[in-house]
Design an enzyme around this catalytic site. Structure first.
Site, PDB file in Angstrom:
ATOM      1  N   ARG A  30       0.646  -8.587  15.527  1.00 35.27           N
ATOM      2  CA  ARG A  30      -1.017  -9.210  15.080  1.00 35.27           C
ATOM      3  C   ARG A  30      -1.845  -8.587  15.622  1.00 35.27           C
ATOM      4  O   ARG A  30      -2.526  -8.906  14.669  1.00 35.27           O
ATOM      5  CB  ARG A  30      -0.398 -10.898  15.072  1.00 35.27           C
ATOM      6  CG  ARG A  30      -1.373 -11.674  14.681  1.00 35.27           C
ATOM      7  CD  ARG A  30      -0.861 -13.208  15.133  1.00 35.27           C
ATOM      8  NE  ARG A  30       0.424 -13.708  14.744  1.00 35.27           N
ATOM      9  CZ  ARG A  30       1.633 -13.960  15.887  1.00 35.27           C
ATOM     10  NH1 ARG A  30       1.080 -13.557  16.699  1.00 35.27           N
ATOM     11  NH2 ARG A  30       2.479 -13.911  15.082  1.00 35.27           N
ATOM     12  N   SER A  52       5.717  -9.337  17.760  1.00 34.08           N
ATOM     13  CA  SER A  52       4.633 -10.643  16.590  1.00 34.08           C
ATOM     14  C   SER A  52       3.220 -10.466  17.531  1.00 34.08           C
ATOM     15  O   SER A  52       2.711 -10.377  17.341  1.00 34.08           O
ATOM     16  CB  SER A  52       5.713 -11.525  16.440  1.00 34.08           C
ATOM     17  OG  SER A  52       5.523 -12.444  17.206  1.00 34.08           O
ATOM     18  N   ASN A 110      -4.624  -7.403  12.421  1.00 33.64           N
ATOM     19  CA  ASN A 110      -5.941  -7.795  12.373  1.00 33.64           C
ATOM     20  C   ASN A 110      -7.209  -6.854  13.017  1.00 33.64           C
ATOM     21  O   ASN A 110      -8.231  -6.776  12.077  1.00 33.64           O
ATOM     22  CB  ASN A 110      -5.665  -9.190  13.048  1.00 33.64           C
ATOM     23  CG  ASN A 110      -5.180 -10.551  12.105  1.00 33.64           C
ATOM     24  OD1 ASN A 110      -5.770 -10.559  11.266  1.00 33.64           O
ATOM     25  ND2 ASN A 110      -3.723 -10.387  12.445  1.00 33.64           N
TER      26      ASN A 110
END
Lengths: 156, 281
Positions: B208, B204, B212
């Site tokens: 992440r 994660s 992004n």
């Protein structure tokens, strides 16, 4: 987007960067900031201590001033006392001296008066003898009438 | 019309694909320039991340040379603010004391932010400059490469495992897998759940940040396309100002995103390592 050996390259770079950041940025800067914090704390403590010492010094100065004032007052009182004593002594000795001089003068006066009296007596005796001689037209024998003369002189 | 759309669409796909291709060295496909096996180096990713790392180190050394406890300059004040911010985060979320955590968090925050910041440089500028010196593929944002984000998250993961074993002991760490979260009667479920929980941490973290930044980069590319492909003749008078306005808006929004992502990566690292340091799980 595929995972390649670059992953390990990046890992190495990351680990090295952590080591460097700790060495050249975090370490010195946080040490400096800790030192600054300590310095500020020390400064505040010193200021507190200084304030306290100032209070003590002021108190001590006040005490010393009070003591000095008391001493000065005492010395002043002593001096006044001593001055009045000296004045009293001076007065007493002057009075005694005056008395003494008066006595001496009186004694002299008495002495002079007595001497004058004696002298007068002598004069009166000789005068009386001379007067009596004149009256009797003859020489009065002083020796013969010595007793009479003595009586006369004593009566004067 | 269909011809024009096809042409423009083809150009668009090619443009985006080209921009999202790393400068590859080693086992690479000569045609698509994609890595064909594990033994391929993404030179642009390595170059920009290491260059930014060197920038941080050089800046730190220069700053460290004239540190002043009494009268800090504006630059030192600025760095001190960042440092105190990071130290505050560590103090708030990390139980106990470990001298590695704060420098690690600071490194992540600053490095990730700088690598993210490459995203704000106009998307065509660096590839154009590289083209002049004969480099025809360039992806300037290291954090849009999974290798970078996973490199950091796996390093953090290694630290998580190391500190778990160091603090809880090997037996304690095993017990955490066996008896957490449902107690001793559901050991197989516990093992599966704990494994998923642990593996989700690096995945994660890395995904992440990558997601992004990759999405942000893509939006920049799409905005760049507005002026690039649609502005023909008189239409340019409409499309070019639109591109500028959109680009400015996304730039400002993205400034927030890159900071937020750097912050999230840092805070989660602190939290995960903090969890590794608590012995009663």
């Amino acid at each position: 987007m595929n995972i390649t050996v670059s992953l390990f390259g990046q890992m190495l770079a990351f680990v090295l960067l952590i080591w460097f950041v700790n060495r050249v940025l975090w370490g010195p800067l946080s040490a400096m900031m800790a030192e600054r914090q300590k310095r500020i704390a020390d400064g505040l403590a010193a200021a507190d201590k200084g304030k306290h010492e100032l209070e003590l010094a002021e108190k001590r100065a006040r005490d010393v001033l009070k003591d000095t004032k008391a001493q000065a007052a005492e010395i002043l009182a002593q001096a006044e006392k001593r001055a009045s004593e000296i004045a009293e002594e001076g007065k007493a000795s002057a009075r005694a001296e005056g008395e003494r001089l008066l006595q001496a003068a009186r004694a002299e006066i008495d002495q002079e008066a007595n001497r004058a009296k004696e002298h007068l007596r002598g004069q009166v005796a000789s005068l009386a003898t001379a007067g009596a001689g004149k009256i009797l037209r003859r020489e009065v024998d002083a020796k013969a009438h010595a007793d009479l003369m003595k009586d006369l002189i004593a009566q004067i | 019309m269909s011809e024009a759309v096809k042409q423009s669409g083809g150009g668009t796909v090619e443009y985006i694909q080209h921009h999202l291709t790393n400068l590859c060295a080693g086992d690479c496909d000569p045609a698509t320039h994609q890595a064909t096996s594990f033994w391929a180096w993404h030179l642009d990713t390595l170059f920009f991340s290491v260059a930014l790392a060197v920038l941080i180190i050089a800046f730190s050394i220069r700053l460290g040379r004239n540190l002043s406890a009494g009268a800090p300059g504006p630059l030192q004040n600025f760095v001190e603010t960042i440092l105190e911010f990071v130290a505050g985060q560590v103090k708030d979320t990390f139980p106990g004391h470990n001298p590695l955590i704060a420098p690690l968090a600071l490194t992540i925050f600053v490095w990730v932010w700088l690598m993210n910041f490459m995203d704000l440089i106009p998307v065509d500028l660096l590839p154009l400059l590289a083209g002049f010196v004969g480099i025809h593929y360039l992806k300037a944002v290291p954090t849009t490469d999974l290798n970078t984000t996973f490199a950091m998250s796996f390093t953090v993961f290694a630290l998580i495992i190391y500190y778990n074993i160091k603090v809880k002991g090997p037996v304690g760490y095993m017990k955490m897998f066996l008896f957490h979260p449902f107690g001793k009667f559901l050991v197989p479920v516990n093992v599966v759940m704990s494994l998923i929980e642990e593996i989700a941490k690096p995945l994660s973290l890395g995904l992440r940040l990558f997601g992004n930044l990759f999405a942000g980069e893509l939006v920049f590319l799409l905005i760049a396309l507005i002026g690039g492909t649609m502005a023909v003749g008189w239409a340019a008078a409409f499309w070019l100002p639109l591109q500028v306005i959109l680009d400015l808006g996304w730039l400002i929004f993205h400034l927030l995103v890159i900071t937020l992502q750097a912050f999230i990566f840092m805070v989660l690292t602190i939290v995960y390592l903090g969890m590794a340091h608590t012995s009663d799980h």
